[in-house]
Every structure is written in C-alpha cells, then in structure tokens.
Scaffold this active site. Structure first.
Site, mmCIF file in Angstrom:
data_model
loop_
_atom_site.group_PDB
_atom_site.id
_atom_site.type_symbol
_atom_site.label_atom_id
_atom_site.label_comp_id
_atom_site.label_asym_id
_atom_site.label_seq_id
_atom_site.Cartn_x
_atom_site.Cartn_y
_atom_site.Cartn_z
ATOM 1 N N THR A 101 0.734 -1.224 -0.072
ATOM 2 C CA THR A 101 -0.202 -0.080 -0.031
ATOM 3 C C THR A 101 0.786 1.239 -0.002
ATOM 4 O O THR A 101 0.578 2.427 -0.309
ATOM 5 C CB THR A 101 -0.945 -0.133 1.283
ATOM 6 O OG1 THR A 101 -1.835 -0.992 0.986
ATOM 7 C CG2 THR A 101 -1.790 1.152 1.431
ATOM 8 N N TYR A 157 -7.909 1.014 -4.137
ATOM 9 C CA TYR A 157 -6.711 1.369 -4.786
ATOM 10 C C TYR A 157 -5.854 -0.027 -5.192
ATOM 11 O O TYR A 157 -6.508 -1.080 -4.798
ATOM 12 C CB TYR A 157 -5.794 1.947 -3.852
ATOM 13 C CG TYR A 157 -5.516 1.239 -2.374
ATOM 14 C CD1 TYR A 157 -6.148 1.110 -1.196
ATOM 15 C CD2 TYR A 157 -4.243 0.581 -2.384
ATOM 16 C CE1 TYR A 157 -5.909 0.325 -0.472
ATOM 17 C CE2 TYR A 157 -3.826 -0.379 -1.261
ATOM 18 C CZ TYR A 157 -4.734 -0.451 -0.176
ATOM 19 O OH TYR A 157 -4.560 -1.211 0.811
ATOM 20 N N SER A 166 1.394 -7.286 -0.547
ATOM 21 C CA SER A 166 1.911 -8.453 0.116
ATOM 22 C C SER A 166 1.323 -9.734 0.354
ATOM 23 O O SER A 166 1.640 -10.795 1.022
ATOM 24 C CB SER A 166 2.747 -7.956 1.609
ATOM 25 O OG SER A 166 1.731 -7.756 2.389
ATOM 26 N N THR A 221 1.477 -4.237 4.282
ATOM 27 C CA THR A 221 1.332 -4.543 5.679
ATOM 28 C C THR A 221 0.769 -6.126 6.065
ATOM 29 O O THR A 221 0.813 -6.503 7.067
ATOM 30 C CB THR A 221 0.460 -3.647 6.452
ATOM 31 O OG1 THR A 221 -0.495 -3.307 5.937
ATOM 32 C CG2 THR A 221 1.319 -2.155 6.170
ATOM 33 N N ASP A 222 0.135 -6.531 5.028
ATOM 34 C CA ASP A 222 -0.402 -7.682 5.250
ATOM 35 C C ASP A 222 0.399 -8.969 5.770
ATOM 36 O O ASP A 222 0.048 -9.699 6.742
ATOM 37 C CB ASP A 222 -1.321 -8.158 3.984
ATOM 38 C CG ASP A 222 -2.437 -7.697 3.772
ATOM 39 O OD1 ASP A 222 -2.911 -6.517 4.371
ATOM 40 O OD2 ASP A 222 -3.026 -7.744 2.506
ATOM 41 N N LYS A 241 0.269 -7.790 13.003
ATOM 42 C CA LYS A 241 -0.771 -6.667 12.462
ATOM 43 C C LYS A 241 -2.080 -6.815 13.324
ATOM 44 O O LYS A 241 -2.588 -8.226 13.370
ATOM 45 C CB LYS A 241 -1.167 -6.916 10.980
ATOM 46 C CG LYS A 241 -1.692 -5.796 10.386
ATOM 47 C CD LYS A 241 -1.931 -5.881 8.889
ATOM 48 C CE LYS A 241 -2.960 -4.891 8.320
ATOM 49 N NZ LYS A 241 -2.874 -4.854 6.899
ATOM 50 N N GLU A 295 -2.972 -28.672 28.468
ATOM 51 C CA GLU A 295 -4.204 -29.522 28.264
ATOM 52 C C GLU A 295 -3.881 -30.718 27.454
ATOM 53 O O GLU A 295 -4.869 -31.588 27.447
ATOM 54 C CB GLU A 295 -5.481 -28.545 27.892
ATOM 55 C CG GLU A 295 -5.916 -27.778 28.959
ATOM 56 C CD GLU A 295 -7.278 -27.163 28.600
ATOM 57 O OE1 GLU A 295 -8.283 -27.953 28.538
ATOM 58 O OE2 GLU A 295 -7.330 -25.924 28.195
HETATM 59 N N1 ASP Z 1 -3.011 -5.661 1.043
HETATM 60 C C1 ASP Z 1 -1.765 -4.480 1.390
HETATM 61 C C2 ASP Z 1 -0.374 -5.292 1.390
HETATM 62 O O1 ASP Z 1 -0.225 -5.947 2.135
HETATM 63 C C3 ASP Z 1 -1.861 -3.816 2.537
HETATM 64 C C4 ASP Z 1 -1.073 -2.772 2.910
HETATM 65 O O2 ASP Z 1 0.148 -2.664 2.525
HETATM 66 O O3 ASP Z 1 -1.008 -2.301 3.904
HETATM 67 O O4 ASP Z 1 0.219 -5.072 0.101
#
Ligand code: ASP
Length: 354
Positions: free
Chosen positions: A38, A51, A84, A117-118, A190, A311
């Site tokens: 992103t 996007y 990602s 971020t994924d 995340k 457990e």
């Molecule tokens: N879907 C995006 C990615 O992981 C989300 C992000 O970058 O925040 O590339």
C-alpha cells in the site's frame, strides 16, 4: 566584475561546494529495496478508498519523502511490485539474497525494505532468521495508499531510513518502523484491517520509537537472530511446505488430512485458547505426527504463550509447542527448521531459542 571580486566569489563557491561534498561524504549509505504494498499504492479515482498496491516505483517513494537526503545517501532498487497478500518464496529468496549481498559490501550502512502490511510480519521474521549481518535492516509499509489525502507512507519511510542509518540500531535484528513505533521482527503483529495504528507487539512490547528521524531503543532482543541464526538459504531454491489449520467449534480432521494429502512436511495448528482443538482434530494431528509430519501448536488468540503439556500431552502426541510465536510466525520458523531436521524434539529446541 573586477578580478578581485571574481576571486572572492569563486573562493566562496568552492568552500560551499567542498563543505557540501564533505557533508554528503559523511552521510551513511542506505539502500531502499522496494517490494510494493500500500505504501506504493495508487487510487484510480481521487478520494475513492479503493486502490491498487504496488503501483508506484521506488523512485516515487523516495521523491515523496523530502529530507531523507539530509540523513543518508539513498539508493533505491525495485525487487518486486506486489501487494504483500501475494508474497511468495521466489520474492523472499530474491529479497534475502540481495539484502545479504548488499549488507556484505563495506560501503552499505543499512537497508530499508518497503513492503505491504498484510504479510510484513512474516517477511520481517523470515529475514530476521536468514540475514547474515548486524547492520540495520528496517521494514516499512503504510496503511493508506500513496495517493490518499493523508498518506502515512512518507513519514514511515523517512523514519525507517533514519533507523537504518543509525549505528545504535546495529545488532538488534530486523526491525519494523510504523506510525512512529519501532518493533522487533519476531514480536510484531498486525491487528487492524485499515487503521494507521495497526501494529503491536502483544507479548514483549514495542522495541522503541522513531519520531521525525530520531530513534529511541527500549530493550534488546534476547532470542536468536541474524548473525547468530543457524538458518541459511545457501543451496536452497525453496522451503518445505507447511500449512496452517484453524481450530473452531465442531472441527473435524478434514483440514489436517487435506494438508497431509497436499504433501505438507509440517502443520501449524492455529488452536483455540492455549493451542487446543477438538478431539477429532487432535486425533488427525496425532496421526500426521505419527507419519513424521511435524505438528506445531500455536494459538488463534493473538497473544500469550502456548507451553508444552498443559491440556494436551505433547510428549505423548509428539507435538511441538510454539510458545510466543503466532501461527504465521510459527510457520516461518518451522519451514526453516525443517531444512535442518524433522525431529520434533530438535524442532522444539529451535522454538525454545528463536
Ligand atoms: N494489501 C496491502 C499489502 O499488504 C496492505 C498494505 O500494504 O497495507 O500489500
């Protein structure tokens, strides 16, 4: 212009140029390796939340973060241009090999990796285990695309470059900078789909802060990473298949059996609570373990430690306890551990130390 004035002006220009050149020479060298995400995302329609990740080049990202040239001499390289969610072994190997090659060069002081971020937490932990340098390696992403009204990427990148250029960041393993916070690769997770404040370190806390180019370090990682890690990609083209199965009410053994049929060498249980599952799922996992497939129990809870023999009797079932690693991080460690051994006891040893 008279001759003496010309000499005075020339001297001034020369002094200024020399001072500028000296200052530029003193700057640390930071390489930015871009993979997409992103942070490089663009909205086809202005103001529309939709996007496409990985649309912009590394040069556009650098141009959008003015002032970085005052803290480091920057070179950009495009490794990939993907969201990602599409991260894969081919990009991982390319990225890790290029990072190790650059870090081995005496003129390189640090590396920043731009990433979605994924799956950022998985790539960060993978690199933490296979990077062979104590120079800073810092991942940055963003939650808002580069074309949004108020993108968070440029300041994340600026702070990431500052940390990569900071000698104090040496020896801390792979780091992540996001929203002014600094995280150790092993600890980051995340937690929100779209909020700018998405990353946390649920068990050990954030490692520090990075605020407008100045970093604070609160603690040092005690688990094995980078130069002390036994894992290496030398001679490898891919990593063993490991699947994650998700526990829930009334789960049967079907997902476990499907993983076995697909050729998994390891299975990570995203267990309920303390790494638990229905008797049917545990039976299927025990059958897999009896066939030599390494079964690691983690949790879907989001924080806490999955310990041995609480457990479930791991000793009897032949399972490994993931301790603090969430399922996606446990999968990364298990894949690398399986390049060394498929002995569950030895693999428990890796989970105890890494
Ligand atoms: N879907 C995006 C990615 O992981 C989300 C992000 O970058 O925040 O590339």
């Amino acid at each position: 212009m008279n001759a003496s004035r010309f000499v005075r002006i020339s001297a001034c220009v020369l002094v200024a140029l020399c001072a500028g050149a000296a200052a530029a020479q003193d700057l640390p060298d930071v390489i930015i390796l871009a993979t997409g995400g992103t942070i490089a995302g663009a909205q086809p329609k202005e103001g529309d939340p939709g996007y496409k990740s990985g649309s912009l080049s590394v040069d556009s990202l650098i141009a959008a973060a003015p002032g970085m040239d005052k803290i480091a001499r920057i070179t950009g390289e495009q490794i990939a241009s993907i969201g990602s969610q599409d991260m894969n072994d081919a990009v991982w190997f390319k990225l890790a090999r290029r990072a190790n090659e650059l870090l081995a060069a005496p003129w390189v002081d640090g590396i920043v990796i731009t990433h979605g971020t994924d799956t950022l937490e998985e790539t960060a932990y993978f690199l933490d285990l296979v990077i062979k340098s104590d120079k800073p390696v810092v991942l940055v992403g963003s939650m808002r695309p580069a074309t949004s009204t108020s993108p968070d990427g440029p300041l994340n990148l600026y702070n990431g470059v500052a940390v990569a250029a900071d000698p104090m960041a040496k020896g801390l393993g792979v780091l992540v900078v996001s929203n002014d916070d600094l995280f150790a690769a092993r600890e980051i997770q995340k937690t929100n789909t779209t909020d700018v404040q998405t990353f946390v370190s649920p068990n050990r806390g954030q490692l520090g802060e990075a605020y407008y180019g100045k970093a604070w370090y609160f603690w040092k990682p005690t688990t094995v990473h980078t130069t002390a890690s036994e894992f290496s990609l030398d001679g490898l083209e891919t990593l063993p298949r490991v699947d994650i199965v998700y526990a829930h009410e009334n789960a049967d053994g079907m997902m476990v059996e499907a993983a076995v049929a697909a050729g998994a060498k390891g299975i990570v249980l995203a267990g309920v609570g303390d790494g638990n599952a229905t008797a049917a799922m545990v039976d299927a996992l025990a059958a897999a373990a009896a066939k030599g497939i390494v079964v690691v129990r983690s949790t879907r809870v989001g924080s806490g430690i999955v310990r041995r023999n609480i457990e479930l009797n791991d000793d009897k079932l032949g399972f490994v306890a993931a301790l603090e690693l969430n399922p996606q991080k446990a999968r990364v460690l298990l894949r690398l551990a399986l390049t060394k051994t498929s002995d569950a006891k030895k693999i428990q040893g890796y989970f105890d130390r890494y």
